[in-house]
Scaffold this active site. Structure first.
Site, PDB file in Angstrom:
ATOM      1  N   LYS A 105       0.919  -1.087   0.140  1.00 30.15           N
ATOM      2  CA  LYS A 105      -0.047  -0.073  -0.019  1.00 30.15           C
ATOM      3  C   LYS A 105       0.966   1.415   0.001  1.00 30.15           C
ATOM      4  CE  LYS A 105      -4.199   1.661   2.310  1.00 30.15           C
ATOM      5  NZ  LYS A 105      -4.862   1.766   0.972  1.00 30.15           N
TER       6      LYS A 105
ATOM      7  N   ALA B  51      10.172   2.342  -1.407  1.00 28.28           N
ATOM      8  CA  ALA B  51      10.261   3.309  -2.698  1.00 28.28           C
ATOM      9  C   ALA B  51      11.413   4.346  -2.495  1.00 28.28           C
ATOM     10  CB  ALA B  51       8.772   3.685  -2.794  1.00 28.28           C
TER      11      ALA B  51
ATOM     12  N   GLY C  81       6.511   0.605   5.682  1.00 29.02           N
ATOM     13  CA  GLY C  81       7.704  -0.223   4.965  1.00 29.02           C
ATOM     14  C   GLY C  81       7.526   0.183   3.373  1.00 29.02           C
ATOM     15  N   CYS C  82       6.261   0.425   2.773  1.00 30.46           N
ATOM     16  CA  CYS C  82       6.288   0.634   1.472  1.00 30.46           C
ATOM     17  C   CYS C  82       6.890   2.112   0.842  1.00 30.46           C
ATOM     18  CB  CYS C  82       4.815   0.460   0.889  1.00 30.46           C
ATOM     19  SG  CYS C  82       4.005  -1.043   1.238  1.00 30.46           S
ATOM     20  N   THR C  83       7.113   2.993   1.997  1.00 28.77           N
ATOM     21  CA  THR C  83       7.486   4.357   1.581  1.00 28.77           C
ATOM     22  C   THR C  83       9.216   4.213   1.624  1.00 28.77           C
ATOM     23  OG1 THR C  83       5.757   5.246   2.527  1.00 28.77           O
ATOM     24  CG2 THR C  83       7.548   6.734   2.435  1.00 28.77           C
TER      25      THR C  83
END
Length: 157
Positions: A40, A50, A45-47
């Site tokens: 998401k 990226a 974690g996703c940020t």
């Protein structure tokens, strides 16, 4: 569906990407592609993942490699996510989940004893001929971008 492995032809796709342009895997023939799946936009974690890929963007580019992140978030969410964190990676919107299914990353997950379907954090390195060169499943974010870059450099010889 059997799990994708090294040497398999990467499932093709043409889906809406950030900025409103379609992203078509076929457009990147002749280049390596890092296709990474994440749960998401704008979660911790996703940020971090990226941002780490963005930090290594110039090195990937120098190695003839494009980075594409994929989640089920909308194009609008992707655009906001990219702008907020100044991301250099391309983001593809898989709202119907077909890409996640094709790559086998839509899986049963468990959190605090609860089971639910979600995206497994996974990365696929696709070579210039469109074949899977390496697969990372159940990715841990710390050090992952560097591991992928090392694999790209090894692939390029």
């Amino acid at each position: 569906m059997s799990e994708l492995k090294t040497g398999d032809l990467a499932p093709t796709f043409k889906l809406p990407g950030d900025g409103g342009e379609d992203i078509d895997l076929a457009d990147f023939r002749g280049q390596n592609v890092v296709l990474y799946f994440y749960p998401k936009d704008d979660t911790p974690g996703c940020t971090t993942e990226a941002i780490n890929f963005t930090g290594a963007h110039a090195d990937f580019e120098a190695a003839n490699t494009v980075i594409i992140g994929a989640s089920k978030d909308s194009v609008k969410r992707h655009d906001n996510f990219k702008a907020k964190h100044e991301l250099a990676v391309r983001l593809v919107s898989d709202t119907d989940g077909e890409l996640c299914e094709a790559y086998g990353v839509w899986v049963l997950k468990k959190l605090y004893g609860r089971e639910y379907m979600g995206i497994e954090r996974a990365t696929f390195l696709i070579d210039a001929e469109g074949k899977i060169a390496k697969v990372w499943r159940k990715v841990k974010v710390k050090g992952h971008a560097e591991d992928v870059l090392d694999a790209v450099r090894e692939l390029n010889g």
